[in-house]
Design a protein around this motif. Structure first.
Motif, PDB file in Angstrom:
ATOM      1  N   ASP A   1     114.195  48.831  34.268  1.00  0.00           N
ATOM      2  CA  ASP A   1     113.590  48.455  35.779  1.00  0.00           C
ATOM      3  C   ASP A   1     113.083  47.443  35.777  1.00  0.00           C
ATOM      4  O   ASP A   1     113.126  46.704  37.015  1.00  0.00           O
ATOM      5  CB  ASP A   1     112.430  49.822  35.861  1.00  0.00           C
ATOM      6  CG  ASP A   1     112.064  49.940  37.039  1.00  0.00           C
ATOM      7  OD1 ASP A   1     112.777  50.052  38.039  1.00  0.00           O
ATOM      8  OD2 ASP A   1     110.725  49.654  37.064  1.00  0.00           O
TER       9      ASP A   1
ATOM     10  N   LEU B   1     115.802  44.845  36.205  1.00  0.00           N
ATOM     11  CA  LEU B   1     116.506  45.073  37.676  1.00  0.00           C
ATOM     12  C   LEU B   1     115.642  44.504  38.847  1.00  0.00           C
ATOM     13  O   LEU B   1     116.337  43.924  39.513  1.00  0.00           O
ATOM     14  CB  LEU B   1     116.706  46.714  37.755  1.00  0.00           C
ATOM     15  CG  LEU B   1     117.553  47.052  38.948  1.00  0.00           C
ATOM     16  CD1 LEU B   1     119.016  46.441  38.892  1.00  0.00           C
ATOM     17  CD2 LEU B   1     117.724  48.649  38.975  1.00  0.00           C
TER      18      LEU B   1
ATOM     19  N   LEU C   1     127.490  46.446  41.411  1.00  0.00           N
ATOM     20  CA  LEU C   1     127.586  46.866  39.963  1.00  0.00           C
ATOM     21  C   LEU C   1     128.673  47.796  39.814  1.00  0.00           C
ATOM     22  O   LEU C   1     128.962  48.581  40.559  1.00  0.00           O
ATOM     23  CB  LEU C   1     126.259  47.171  39.404  1.00  0.00           C
ATOM     24  CG  LEU C   1     125.615  48.554  40.082  1.00  0.00           C
ATOM     25  CD1 LEU C   1     125.867  49.515  39.168  1.00  0.00           C
ATOM     26  CD2 LEU C   1     124.209  48.333  39.876  1.00  0.00           C
TER      27      LEU C   1
ATOM     28  N   VAL D   1     129.309  51.042  36.801  1.00  0.00           N
ATOM     29  CA  VAL D   1     128.730  51.798  35.588  1.00  0.00           C
ATOM     30  C   VAL D   1     129.481  53.039  35.295  1.00  0.00           C
ATOM     31  O   VAL D   1     130.256  53.520  35.972  1.00  0.00           O
ATOM     32  CB  VAL D   1     127.571  52.245  36.179  1.00  0.00           C
ATOM     33  CG1 VAL D   1     127.518  53.217  37.217  1.00  0.00           C
ATOM     34  CG2 VAL D   1     126.271  52.666  35.130  1.00  0.00           C
TER      35      VAL D   1
ATOM     36  N   ALA E   1     121.606  54.939  33.356  1.00  0.00           N
ATOM     37  CA  ALA E   1     121.682  53.919  34.339  1.00  0.00           C
ATOM     38  C   ALA E   1     122.140  54.363  35.621  1.00  0.00           C
ATOM     39  O   ALA E   1     121.375  53.814  36.465  1.00  0.00           O
ATOM     40  CB  ALA E   1     122.954  53.062  33.687  1.00  0.00           C
TER      41      ALA E   1
ATOM     42  N   TYR F   1     119.680  52.899  38.598  1.00  0.00           N
ATOM     43  CA  TYR F   1     120.287  52.074  39.852  1.00  0.00           C
ATOM     44  C   TYR F   1     119.748  53.013  41.214  1.00  0.00           C
ATOM     45  O   TYR F   1     119.645  52.447  42.227  1.00  0.00           O
ATOM     46  CB  TYR F   1     121.773  51.984  39.815  1.00  0.00           C
ATOM     47  CG  TYR F   1     122.195  51.068  38.491  1.00  0.00           C
ATOM     48  CD1 TYR F   1     121.376  50.094  38.155  1.00  0.00           C
ATOM     49  CD2 TYR F   1     123.028  51.480  37.779  1.00  0.00           C
ATOM     50  CE1 TYR F   1     121.694  49.287  36.926  1.00  0.00           C
ATOM     51  CE2 TYR F   1     123.436  50.665  36.650  1.00  0.00           C
ATOM     52  CZ  TYR F   1     122.755  49.716  36.140  1.00  0.00           C
ATOM     53  OH  TYR F   1     122.842  48.858  35.165  1.00  0.00           O
ATOM     54  N   GLN F   2     119.942  54.353  41.132  1.00  0.00           N
ATOM     55  CA  GLN F   2     119.749  55.062  42.261  1.00  0.00           C
ATOM     56  C   GLN F   2     118.105  55.193  42.645  1.00  0.00           C
ATOM     57  O   GLN F   2     117.761  54.717  43.759  1.00  0.00           O
ATOM     58  CB  GLN F   2     120.025  56.526  42.128  1.00  0.00           C
ATOM     59  CG  GLN F   2     121.573  56.719  42.383  1.00  0.00           C
ATOM     60  CD  GLN F   2     121.865  58.263  41.696  1.00  0.00           C
ATOM     61  OE1 GLN F   2     121.259  59.011  40.985  1.00  0.00           O
ATOM     62  NE2 GLN F   2     123.373  58.563  42.384  1.00  0.00           N
TER      63      GLN F   2
ATOM     64  N   PHE G   1     120.364  51.681  44.830  1.00  0.00           N
ATOM     65  CA  PHE G   1     121.653  51.561  44.769  1.00  0.00           C
ATOM     66  C   PHE G   1     122.232  52.756  45.272  1.00  0.00           C
ATOM     67  O   PHE G   1     121.785  53.965  44.826  1.00  0.00           O
ATOM     68  CB  PHE G   1     122.064  51.367  43.623  1.00  0.00           C
ATOM     69  CG  PHE G   1     122.042  49.471  43.260  1.00  0.00           C
ATOM     70  CD1 PHE G   1     122.947  48.661  43.324  1.00  0.00           C
ATOM     71  CD2 PHE G   1     120.554  49.437  42.730  1.00  0.00           C
ATOM     72  CE1 PHE G   1     122.980  47.453  42.897  1.00  0.00           C
ATOM     73  CE2 PHE G   1     120.594  48.174  42.403  1.00  0.00           C
ATOM     74  CZ  PHE G   1     121.582  47.107  42.546  1.00  0.00           C
TER      75      PHE G   1
ATOM     76  N   MET H   1     128.633  50.631  42.647  1.00  0.00           N
ATOM     77  CA  MET H   1     127.513  50.929  43.532  1.00  0.00           C
ATOM     78  C   MET H   1     127.068  49.599  43.919  1.00  0.00           C
ATOM     79  O   MET H   1     127.131  48.552  43.638  1.00  0.00           O
ATOM     80  CB  MET H   1     126.438  51.384  42.475  1.00  0.00           C
ATOM     81  CG  MET H   1     126.630  52.893  41.800  1.00  0.00           C
ATOM     82  SD  MET H   1     125.405  53.342  40.791  1.00  0.00           S
ATOM     83  CE  MET H   1     124.410  54.208  41.992  1.00  0.00           C
ATOM     84  N   SER H   2     126.454  49.809  45.072  1.00  0.00           N
ATOM     85  CA  SER H   2     125.663  48.491  45.661  1.00  0.00           C
ATOM     86  C   SER H   2     124.592  48.812  46.463  1.00  0.00           C
ATOM     87  O   SER H   2     124.254  50.011  46.629  1.00  0.00           O
ATOM     88  CB  SER H   2     126.785  47.792  46.742  1.00  0.00           C
ATOM     89  OG  SER H   2     127.059  48.702  47.620  1.00  0.00           O
ATOM     90  N   ARG H   3     123.401  47.772  46.809  1.00  0.00           N
ATOM     91  CA  ARG H   3     122.483  47.876  47.560  1.00  0.00           C
ATOM     92  C   ARG H   3     122.224  46.655  48.297  1.00  0.00           C
ATOM     93  O   ARG H   3     122.678  45.359  47.756  1.00  0.00           O
ATOM     94  CB  ARG H   3     121.299  48.439  46.843  1.00  0.00           C
ATOM     95  CG  ARG H   3     120.600  47.305  45.913  1.00  0.00           C
ATOM     96  CD  ARG H   3     119.323  47.418  45.606  1.00  0.00           C
ATOM     97  NE  ARG H   3     118.342  47.064  46.725  1.00  0.00           N
ATOM     98  CZ  ARG H   3     117.228  46.585  46.710  1.00  0.00           C
ATOM     99  NH1 ARG H   3     116.401  47.210  45.618  1.00  0.00           N
ATOM    100  NH2 ARG H   3     116.506  45.878  47.626  1.00  0.00           N
TER     101      ARG H   3
END
Length: 147
Positions: A80, A83, A100, A102, A109, A113-114, A118, A143-145
């Motif tokens: 965390d 990140l 990313l 995964v 992981a 990310y969530q 993400f 995934m992205s954000r």
């Protein structure tokens, strides 16, 4: 303490990757430490590197290529913190998004990310070799954000 890793940190980084088993080659780690289009952040604890994150700069986005954490340090917030550090770098680069991939089976992981905002926006079937080294392949979540 989290710092940006430099060339002189290569031995510590390679030793960490050897036990973290993130799947990143030594050549890629060395290249990332030297490139102006990449950033490797390291989490140090009492002069020991316990985690790292590798972020690559793309024309409009940034790609999180790896997070590796010592097995005995997992579940203690290292991922965390790393990140958050790479998201700050992506913001400094003025990236629009962080992307990313995964493993579909990497529930820890995916939760990380969530939790950082993400969202899944794609899927790659049979992208990774089998996690256990056996026959077969494993799919990847894309995934992205926004930064």
């Amino acid at each position: 303490m989290i710092t940006e890793l430099r060339d002189n940190d290569v031995s510590a980084l390679e030793a960490l990757e050897a036990c973290a088993l993130s799947g990143v080659s030594t050549a890629l780690l060395r290249e990332a430490l030297e490139a102006d289009t990449a950033c490797v952040m390291g989490n140090w604890q009492e002069n020991q590197l316990i985690g790292y994150a590798l972020l690559a700069r793309l024309p409009y986005d940034a790609e999180l290529q790896a997070i590796g954490v010592r097995p005995e340090q997992r579940g203690q917030g290292v991922g965390d913190r790393l990140l958050k550090a790479v998201l700050a770098v992506a913001a400094r680069w003025q990236s629009e998004r962080v992307l990313l991939e995964v493993r579909e089976s990497n529930a820890a992981a995916i939760r990380l990310y969530q939790g950082a905002g993400f969202q899944q926006d794609g899927f790659r079937r049979n992208y990774y070799p089998a996690a256990d080294g056996g026959a077969g392949q494993e799919s990847a979540l894309l995934m992205s954000r926004s930064v």
